[in-house]
Design a protein around this motif. Structure first.
Motif, mmCIF file in Angstrom:
data_model
loop_
_atom_site.group_PDB
_atom_site.id
_atom_site.type_symbol
_atom_site.label_atom_id
_atom_site.label_comp_id
_atom_site.label_asym_id
_atom_site.label_seq_id
_atom_site.Cartn_x
_atom_site.Cartn_y
_atom_site.Cartn_z
ATOM 1 N N UNK A 88 58.176 -6.672 30.374
ATOM 2 C CA UNK A 88 56.965 -6.710 29.564
ATOM 3 C C UNK A 88 56.290 -5.338 29.569
ATOM 4 N N UNK A 89 55.583 -5.059 28.490
ATOM 5 C CA UNK A 89 54.759 -3.844 28.437
ATOM 6 C C UNK A 89 53.350 -4.199 27.986
ATOM 7 N N UNK A 115 55.927 -3.862 33.144
ATOM 8 C CA UNK A 115 55.998 -4.826 34.239
ATOM 9 C C UNK A 115 57.349 -5.533 34.187
ATOM 10 N N UNK A 116 58.113 -5.436 35.274
ATOM 11 C CA UNK A 116 59.375 -6.149 35.410
ATOM 12 C C UNK A 116 59.141 -7.332 36.347
ATOM 13 N N UNK A 117 59.484 -8.524 35.892
ATOM 14 C CA UNK A 117 59.307 -9.721 36.718
ATOM 15 C C UNK A 117 60.476 -9.842 37.689
ATOM 16 N N UNK A 130 59.714 -12.482 43.104
ATOM 17 C CA UNK A 130 58.429 -12.937 43.644
ATOM 18 C C UNK A 130 57.224 -12.167 43.125
ATOM 19 N N UNK A 131 57.446 -11.024 42.462
ATOM 20 C CA UNK A 131 56.301 -10.214 42.048
ATOM 21 C C UNK A 131 56.663 -9.256 40.925
ATOM 22 N N UNK A 132 55.743 -8.317 40.673
ATOM 23 C CA UNK A 132 55.933 -7.330 39.612
ATOM 24 C C UNK A 132 56.520 -6.034 40.175
ATOM 25 N N UNK A 133 57.442 -5.456 39.431
ATOM 26 C CA UNK A 133 57.846 -4.064 39.615
ATOM 27 C C UNK A 133 57.231 -3.305 38.446
ATOM 28 N N UNK A 134 56.396 -2.318 38.750
ATOM 29 C CA UNK A 134 55.585 -1.668 37.720
ATOM 30 C C UNK A 134 56.071 -0.238 37.500
#
Length: 652
Positions: free
Chosen positions: A119-120, A131-133, A136-140
């Motif tokens: 996502x952007x 944002x990469x899902x 368990x969380x986001x990789x930004x």
């Protein structure tokens, strides 16, 4: 004896702010209207693919997008643009139609799905935040310029897709619009809970770019980004890469791991990433990232939907377009057979292998063409100015929207190639020891018949639409006599029309900011300090001492000779500063004859640099010990210049 100083006084980089709109803006002349109509007739405006790509994957956008800091001060405001920009509005007479098209595309903002789990958030700053899902969380990727805008983007995506912690932050490269907002992603998290990846030498380049020449670059950035211009059809529009720059708190969260080699692979929170190192391309430390699970390729800022800068107008080291093209060739070789979506830190993605590869080839070839053809003409004996006037793009690059000059331009990039190889000297003896602008201006105006006659001739040229020539003559008039209001206003009018005709966002901003200052004077406030506490704390002792050397006023130091030793107890390292021959050198080779010695921690040194404590206060509270001749220390700091950011540019 009271000793008060700030080590890095004057070390700030103001890149944005707010100023009142000038009431003296003029409409587009018939010549500007004609020039802009020619653009409208010459380019393929019926091609709407970019509009489809820019809107593809749209999920949500806020009703309003105005972001404030904790004191309520606006640091980002897209609302001001909405008042006069829409997709169904034709370009005003005062805007180049190609730049207007790019501005319309830049107004696509909100949350977008690039593909499942990628996502952007776009339009919350000059940069996109990705944002990469993970499991368990986001990789930004690339957390914007300001903490406030990054925090707003994180809050928005969490509200739309469900709250997730930030597991990792990836910096694609060492420019502040790709790391400055990182602390805004922490929210209730500790920095220790987040992995921060960056290309090798990231910190060194991120820090050094904002310090050594930071003051001069700051002033020129005001021009380049149109930071103080009003937002309307006669003012600031689009920065070429995005609308403009945010003005919040820009920090630096230090990397926890460097990426060193092309092909290096890391899996974080279930997401596999393969990196391609591209140092010396768009930035001295930069990298692309491939996601094999999704056949998705993150291109950092190595390919955007514009011709980029070989030499940025704010000032920087000249980039190498040949290396840039070579890395893009490597990108095609590594992933060209597989990639199905490419996306990056500015603009919008491209989908489909059959479209991505031709896109990459044209991005590669714009830099290769500029390099090869500029060098060809250089070797035929032409100078940078001549090359910039002669060089034209072939139709396949000229009519390609993603290689148009919205940020970099063919004219200034070709000069940059010349500068990279040949430097400032053209080879003509007249340029070897030419007069500086003020002294040359006095002679030019005298030779042209005096102020009144020169102004009359310049007005005639303006009335004929010869704005480039008026800019040349008007510069001499203003530098000859900056009190000549008529000359300043005529020069401002010429700059303004050139700005209205410019396809490049930065060129428009430069011209219109110049016009604004000729009419209203030099601004005195507003902006963002990129030499932030985080940046200063990231400086090595060597960087600190190099910056002190830059601040040394040689006339005050001439004839003086002394040595200062500094022991940094937490690093278990000592340095010797020596002033001799009006030069400051530093070394870790210590002598026995230092005039004065200081002992402190790096943290105390940083607090002194930041002005959080004076040297005398540090002595009084026991954080700093000084032995030897304190007068030497006082005299040394009296030799250091403080840099005032608001120096003149369009007037002497």
């Amino acid at each position: 004896m009271k000793i008060i100083f700030i080590w890095l006084a004057g070390c700030s980089m103001v890149v944005a702010g707010t100023a009142a709109a000038s009431n003296e803006s003029k409409p587009a002349t018939e010549y500007t209207q004609f020039a802009n109509q020619q653009v409208l007739e010459s380019l393929p405006f019926n091609d709407k693919q970019d509009f489809e790509d820019a809107s593809r994957g749209f999920l949500a956008r806020p009703d309003t997008l105005t972001i404030r800091n904790e004191d309520g001060v606006v640091v980002w405001d897209l609302e001001q643009y909405k008042q006069f920009i829409s997709l169904d509005t034709a370009a005003p007479d005062t805007v180049n139609p190609s730049l207007w098209r790019n501005t319309q595309l830049g107004m696509e903002h909100g949350l977008y799905e690039v593909r499942e789990d990628i996502y952007q958030v776009r339009g919350f700053d000059l940069t996109n935040i990705t944002f990469i899902a993970g499991d368990t969380g986001w990789i930004v990727f690339d957390p914007l310029i300001s903490e406030e805008t990054a925090a707003a983007a994180l809050a928005f995506i969490n509200a739309e897709l469900g709250e997730r912690p930030v597991k990792a932050i990836i910096y694609s490269h060492s420019h502040i619009d790709h790391y400055g907002g990182a602390r805004g992603l922490l929210l209730n998290q500790s920095a220790e809970d987040v992995v921060v990846l960056a290309p090798e030498h990231f910190t060194e380049h991120a820090v050094s770019e904002n310090v050594i020449a930071g003051n001069a670059m700051a002033r020129r950035a005001i021009y380049m980004y149109g930071a103080l211009l009003p937002r309307n059809a006669q003012g600031g529009l689009n920065g070429g890469l995005g609308m403009t720059v945010s003005t919040g708190a820009a920090g630096l969260l230090l990397p926890t791991q460097d990426i060193i080699e092309t092909g290096e692979s890391h899996t974080i929170d279930g997401v596999e990433m393969i990196f391609q190192m591209t140092p010396g391309s768009e930035a001295p430390a930069e990298m692309n990232t491939y996601f094999p699970e999704w056949k998705a390729l993150w291109m950092a800022e190595n390919t955007t939907n514009t011709m980029h800068n070989i030499l940025t107008l704010r000032g920087a080291l000249v980039r190498d377009p040949l290396i840039w093209a070579t890395f893009l060739n490597e990108t095609i070789a590594m992933w060209g057979d597989a990639v199905e979506v490419k996306f990056q830190s500015h603009h919008w993605p491209v989908w489909g292998n059959d479209r991505i590869i031709p896109y990459f080839e044209k991005q590669r070839d714009i830099y290769k063409f500029i390099h090869d053809q500029s060098v060809r003409l250089m070797n035929l004996g032409y100078t940078g100015e001549e090359i910039s006037e002669m060089l034209r793009l072939p139709p396949e690059l000229e009519n390609n929207w993603a290689t148009r000059g919205y940020y970099g331009t063919l004219r200034h990039n070709s000069r940059a190639v010349y500068q990279r190889y040949m430097g400032w000297y053209t080879g003509n003896p007249s340029d070897l020891n030419n007069l500086p602008p003020k002294y040359a201006a006095e002679r030019y105006v005298e030779f042209m018949g005096g102020e009144s006659e020169t102004l009359r001739k310049a007005q005639t040229s303006f009335d004929q639409g010869d704005y480039r020539w008026v800019a040349e003559v008007g510069k001499h008039l203003v530098f000859n006599n900056p009190a000549n209001t008529n000359a300043k206003h005529l020069l401002a009018d010429a700059y303004e029309q050139l700005g209205y005709q410019a396809e490049s966002g930065p060129w428009r901003s430069v011209y219109l900011q110049g016009a604004y200052e000729l009419r209203n004077g030099v601004p005195t406030s507003g902006g963002t300090t990129t030499a932030s506490p985080d940046t200063i704390r990231a400086m090595t002792p060597e960087m600190v001492f190099d910056y002190l050397a830059v601040r040394l006023n040689w006339e005050k130091a001439a004839g003086k000779a002394f040595k200062i030793q500094i022991e940094l107890t937490d690093l278990d390292e000592s340095y010797q500063l020596e002033v001799k021959n009006a030069v400051l050198n530093h070394s870790q080779n210590l002598s026995d004859d230092a005039d004065v010695s200081l002992k402190m921690t790096t943290e105390v040194m940083n607090r002194i640099q930041l002005g959080e404590v004076t040297l005398q206060e540090a002595i009084d509270n026991g954080d700093l010990s000084v032995t030897g001749d304190q007068d030497v220390l006082i005299n040394f700091f009296s030799m250091l210049d403080n840099f005032e950011m608001w120096f003149n540019i369009v007037t002497p």
